[in-house]
Design a protein around this motif. Structure first.
Motif, short mmCIF file in Angstrom:
data_model
loop_
_atom_site.label_atom_id
_atom_site.label_comp_id
_atom_site.label_asym_id
_atom_site.label_seq_id
_atom_site.Cartn_x
_atom_site.Cartn_y
_atom_site.Cartn_z
N ARG A 13 0.86 -1.18 0.00
CA ARG A 13 0.00 0.00 0.00
C ARG A 13 0.90 1.24 0.00
NH1 ARG A 13 -5.32 -1.13 1.60
NH2 ARG A 13 -5.63 0.99 2.37
N SER A 14 0.51 2.23 -0.81
CA SER A 14 1.32 3.43 -0.93
C SER A 14 0.47 4.53 -1.55
CB SER A 14 2.55 3.15 -1.80
OG SER A 14 3.37 4.30 -1.92
N GLY A 15 0.95 5.77 -1.42
CA GLY A 15 0.21 6.89 -2.01
C GLY A 15 0.88 8.20 -1.69
N TYR A 16 0.08 9.25 -1.64
CA TYR A 16 0.59 10.61 -1.48
C TYR A 16 -0.14 11.27 -0.32
CZ TYR A 16 2.07 9.44 -6.20
OH TYR A 16 2.61 8.81 -7.29
N GLY A 17 0.58 11.54 0.75
CA GLY A 17 -0.06 12.12 1.92
C GLY A 17 -1.13 11.20 2.48
N ALA A 18 -2.33 11.74 2.64
CA ALA A 18 -3.43 10.94 3.19
C ALA A 18 -4.12 10.09 2.13
CB ALA A 18 -4.45 11.87 3.85
N GLY A 42 -4.41 6.71 -14.58
CA GLY A 42 -4.87 7.07 -13.25
C GLY A 42 -5.22 5.93 -12.32
N VAL A 43 -4.79 4.71 -12.65
CA VAL A 43 -5.14 3.56 -11.80
C VAL A 43 -4.05 3.22 -10.79
CG1 VAL A 43 -6.68 2.59 -13.54
CG2 VAL A 43 -4.29 1.84 -13.46
N GLY A 44 -2.89 3.90 -10.88
CA GLY A 44 -1.84 3.67 -9.88
C GLY A 44 -0.56 3.05 -10.40
N LYS A 45 -0.42 2.95 -11.72
CA LYS A 45 0.75 2.26 -12.28
C LYS A 45 2.06 3.01 -11.97
CE LYS A 45 -0.65 2.25 -16.56
NZ LYS A 45 -1.82 3.16 -16.35
N SER A 46 2.06 4.32 -12.17
CA SER A 46 3.28 5.08 -11.89
C SER A 46 3.55 5.15 -10.40
CB SER A 46 3.19 6.49 -12.49
OG SER A 46 3.27 6.45 -13.90
N THR A 47 2.51 5.17 -9.58
CA THR A 47 2.70 5.12 -8.13
C THR A 47 3.39 3.83 -7.73
OG1 THR A 47 0.71 6.46 -7.78
CG2 THR A 47 1.50 5.18 -5.90
N LEU A 48 3.02 2.74 -8.38
CA LEU A 48 3.69 1.46 -8.13
C LEU A 48 5.18 1.57 -8.43
CD1 LEU A 48 3.69 -1.62 -7.59
CD2 LEU A 48 3.09 -1.91 -10.02
N LEU A 56 8.69 6.72 -3.14
CA LEU A 56 7.53 6.78 -2.25
C LEU A 56 7.68 5.71 -1.18
CD1 LEU A 56 4.50 7.23 -4.69
CD2 LEU A 56 5.50 8.96 -3.19
N LYS A 57 7.33 6.05 0.04
CA LYS A 57 7.43 5.10 1.14
C LYS A 57 6.12 4.35 1.31
CE LYS A 57 8.58 4.81 6.07
NZ LYS A 57 8.95 5.59 7.28
N PRO A 58 6.15 3.02 1.31
CA PRO A 58 4.91 2.26 1.52
C PRO A 58 4.31 2.53 2.90
CG PRO A 58 6.71 0.83 0.77
CD PRO A 58 7.32 2.14 1.15
N SER A 59 3.00 2.52 2.96
CA SER A 59 2.33 2.64 4.25
C SER A 59 2.05 1.27 4.85
CB SER A 59 1.02 3.41 4.10
OG SER A 59 0.16 2.77 3.15
#
Length: 237
Positions: A13-18, A42-48, A56-59
């Motif tokens: 799990r990961s993302g940006y801020g909240a 916009g489905v999260g591919k680049s976030t991955l 990006l730090k995983p939550s």
């Protein structure tokens, strides 16, 4: 898939801020594989990809690379471990020359392998021709070749390619596809590819995952990932 697991994600799990973008991603990639992650914008591919390279730090969840837990490692440590990252938009250093950009790439390979300029130049001869030219004056396709070459300088075991076809003419896309295939065949380099370009996906991927709303919802075997009709169903064309 290779019998030896190179990369394994569990409940990531990961993302940006909240905002949580990745909603518990499970994935495996074998040594020497070329695997595509496909899906609409916009489905999260680049976030991955940004999470895998350490930007990006995983939550929650776990990232294992070569059998070691790298979930808490920073981006520089992951690069030195053998994870090369070519971001969407390329992000070369525009004021530096081509040669200087490649020098930056050497850092990731320190302690693991000597820099191999000749191999980079063999795959991308334009980089040798333009060695003294500022990177910001190159065409989009040349900058993409430089971004891949810079990652190659670190002698990665895994290359993360985020939308490599974006803004590039079709002839250069074909060159990049051919070079990635050859790298894979000759060196065993594994590739995780995020892409929207149908031709590039079916020409190099050996299997695939489909992402929707931050989750992997389907897997595609070799026959499916090389089928234009099957891949088209999961893309916005």
């Amino acid at each position: 898939m290779s019998d030896e697991t190179l990369l394994e994600l569990s409940g990531l799990r990961s993302g940006y801020g909240a905002e949580t973008v990745l909603q518990g991603v499970d994935m495996t990639l074998g040594q020497g594989e070329i695997v595509a992650v496909i899906g609409r914008n916009g489905v999260g591919k680049s976030t991955l990809m940004r999470t895998l390279c350490g930007l990006l730090k995983p939550s929650a969840g776990r990232i294992s690379f070569l059998g070691r837990d790298v979930t808490g490692d920073a981006a520089d440590l992951r690069a030195r471990a053998g994870i090369g990252y070519i971001p969407q938009g390329r992000d070369v250093f525009p004021e530096l020359t081509v040669r200087e950009n490649l020098l930056v790439g050497e850092v990731a390979g320190q302690g693991r392998a000597a820099p191999d300029y000749e191999t980079v130049y063999k795959f991308f001869p334009i980089l040798k021709e333009r060695a003294r030219q500022r990177a910001g004056t190159l065409s989009g396709g040349q900058q993409q070749q430089l971004a891949i070459g810079r990652a190659m300088m670190g002698n990665p075991t895994l290359m993360l390619l985020d939308e490599p076809s974006e803004g590039i003419q079709p002839s250069i896309i074909k060159d990049i596809a051919r070079n990635v295939r050859t790298l894979n065949e000759q060196t065993g380099l594994a590739v995780l590819l995020v892409e929207q370009n149908l031709d590039l996906i079916v020409s190099i991927a050996q299997r695939g995952y489909v992402m929707e709303k931050g989750r992997l919802v389907a897997t595609l075997d070799r026959d499916e990932i090389t089928s234009r009709d099957e891949v088209r169903k999961h893309l916005t064309i």
